[in-house]
Design a protein around this motif. Structure first.
Motif, short mmCIF file in Angstrom:
data_model
loop_
_atom_site.label_atom_id
_atom_site.label_comp_id
_atom_site.label_asym_id
_atom_site.label_seq_id
_atom_site.Cartn_x
_atom_site.Cartn_y
_atom_site.Cartn_z
N VAL A 150 0.84 -1.20 0.00
CA VAL A 150 0.00 0.00 0.00
C VAL A 150 0.88 1.25 0.00
CG1 VAL A 150 -1.68 1.35 1.34
CG2 VAL A 150 -1.99 -1.12 1.06
N ARG A 151 1.94 1.25 0.82
CA ARG A 151 2.84 2.41 0.85
C ARG A 151 3.49 2.63 -0.52
NH1 ARG A 151 4.78 -0.04 5.61
NH2 ARG A 151 6.86 -0.26 4.69
N MET A 152 3.87 1.53 -1.18
CA MET A 152 4.51 1.64 -2.49
C MET A 152 3.55 2.22 -3.53
SD MET A 152 6.24 -1.42 -4.73
CE MET A 152 4.65 -2.15 -5.10
N VAL A 153 2.32 1.73 -3.54
CA VAL A 153 1.31 2.23 -4.49
C VAL A 153 1.01 3.70 -4.22
CG1 VAL A 153 -1.12 2.03 -5.20
CG2 VAL A 153 0.28 -0.04 -4.92
N ALA A 154 0.82 4.05 -2.95
CA ALA A 154 0.54 5.44 -2.58
C ALA A 154 1.72 6.34 -2.97
CB ALA A 154 0.24 5.55 -1.09
N ARG A 155 2.94 5.86 -2.74
CA ARG A 155 4.14 6.64 -3.10
C ARG A 155 4.14 6.95 -4.59
NH1 ARG A 155 9.51 7.78 -1.83
NH2 ARG A 155 9.34 6.87 0.25
N ARG A 156 3.87 5.94 -5.40
CA ARG A 156 3.89 6.12 -6.85
C ARG A 156 2.83 7.15 -7.29
NH1 ARG A 156 3.49 0.82 -8.89
NH2 ARG A 156 5.65 0.58 -8.26
N ILE A 157 1.63 7.03 -6.73
CA ILE A 157 0.55 7.97 -7.07
C ILE A 157 0.92 9.39 -6.64
CG2 ILE A 157 -1.83 8.64 -6.53
CD1 ILE A 157 -2.44 5.58 -6.34
N LEU A 158 1.38 9.54 -5.42
CA LEU A 158 1.66 10.87 -4.87
C LEU A 158 2.88 11.52 -5.52
CD1 LEU A 158 0.74 10.06 -1.19
CD2 LEU A 158 -0.42 11.71 -2.67
N GLN A 159 3.87 10.72 -5.90
CA GLN A 159 5.00 11.29 -6.62
C GLN A 159 4.54 11.83 -7.97
OE1 GLN A 159 7.80 7.99 -6.38
NE2 GLN A 159 9.00 9.05 -4.82
N GLY A 160 3.58 11.14 -8.58
CA GLY A 160 3.00 11.62 -9.83
C GLY A 160 2.25 12.93 -9.66
N LEU A 161 1.81 13.21 -8.44
CA LEU A 161 1.13 14.47 -8.12
C LEU A 161 2.14 15.49 -7.56
CD1 LEU A 161 -2.09 12.99 -6.46
CD2 LEU A 161 -1.89 13.99 -8.75
N GLU A 162 3.41 15.17 -7.68
CA GLU A 162 4.52 16.04 -7.29
C GLU A 162 4.62 16.29 -5.79
OE1 GLU A 162 4.61 19.48 -9.82
OE2 GLU A 162 4.83 18.25 -11.61
N PHE A 163 4.45 15.23 -5.02
CA PHE A 163 4.67 15.28 -3.57
C PHE A 163 5.99 14.63 -3.23
CE2 PHE A 163 0.18 16.12 -3.46
CZ PHE A 163 -0.03 16.81 -2.29
N ASP A 164 6.65 15.17 -2.21
CA ASP A 164 7.81 14.54 -1.61
C ASP A 164 7.26 13.57 -0.55
OD1 ASP A 164 10.54 14.12 -1.02
OD2 ASP A 164 10.41 15.54 0.65
N ILE A 165 7.69 12.31 -0.58
CA ILE A 165 7.07 11.27 0.24
C ILE A 165 8.00 10.78 1.34
CG2 ILE A 165 5.94 8.99 0.21
CD1 ILE A 165 4.63 11.16 -1.59
#
Length: 121
Positions: free
Chosen positions: A13-28
């Motif tokens: 779940v963390r990996m999927v969320a990271r990928r999505i949020l990085q695509g939205l230009e967030f630092d994770i």
């Protein structure tokens, strides 16, 4: 760049969320439980927290209540992301300081929509 702390005991779940949020230009940053998340927030408060409910050591609601008591802890926007979908859980999350609530499983559209609604993007 805005920051998001992803808190979930599931590495997938963390990996999927990271990928999505990085695509939205967030630092994770990631945490596997509420205690790790609280320690991360003590080092530096994120702009947003994507938070699971059911975790070992310290669950999501315990983390949320502790976060909101910290100096500046009212700042991060907290979006619960969980399988708990009954009204009682949702009301408890919101009354404890959550800004929004999404259900698992989630996808990029769901996260983008919720993050837009709370003013993160």
């Amino acid at each position: 760049m805005k920051s998001c702390l992803v808190v979930d005991d599931s590495k997938v779940v963390r990996m999927v969320a990271r990928r999505i949020l990085q695509g939205l230009e967030f630092d994770i940053e990631e945490a596997a439980d509420g205690k790790q998340a609280l320690e991360a927030c003590e080092r530096k408060l994120p702009d947003a927290v994507l938070l699971d409910w059911n975790m070992p050591v310290m669950n999501g609601i315990e983390f949320l209540r502790a976060l909101r008591k910290m100096p500046g802890g009212d700042g991060p926007i907290v979006v619960f992301c969980t399988t708990e979908n009954d009204l009682q859980h949702i009301q408890e999350a919101i009354s404890s300081g959550a800004n929004e609530y999404i259900m698992k499983p989630f996808d990029s559209d769901i996260i983008a929509t919720k993050f837009q609604q709370v003013g993160l993007i």
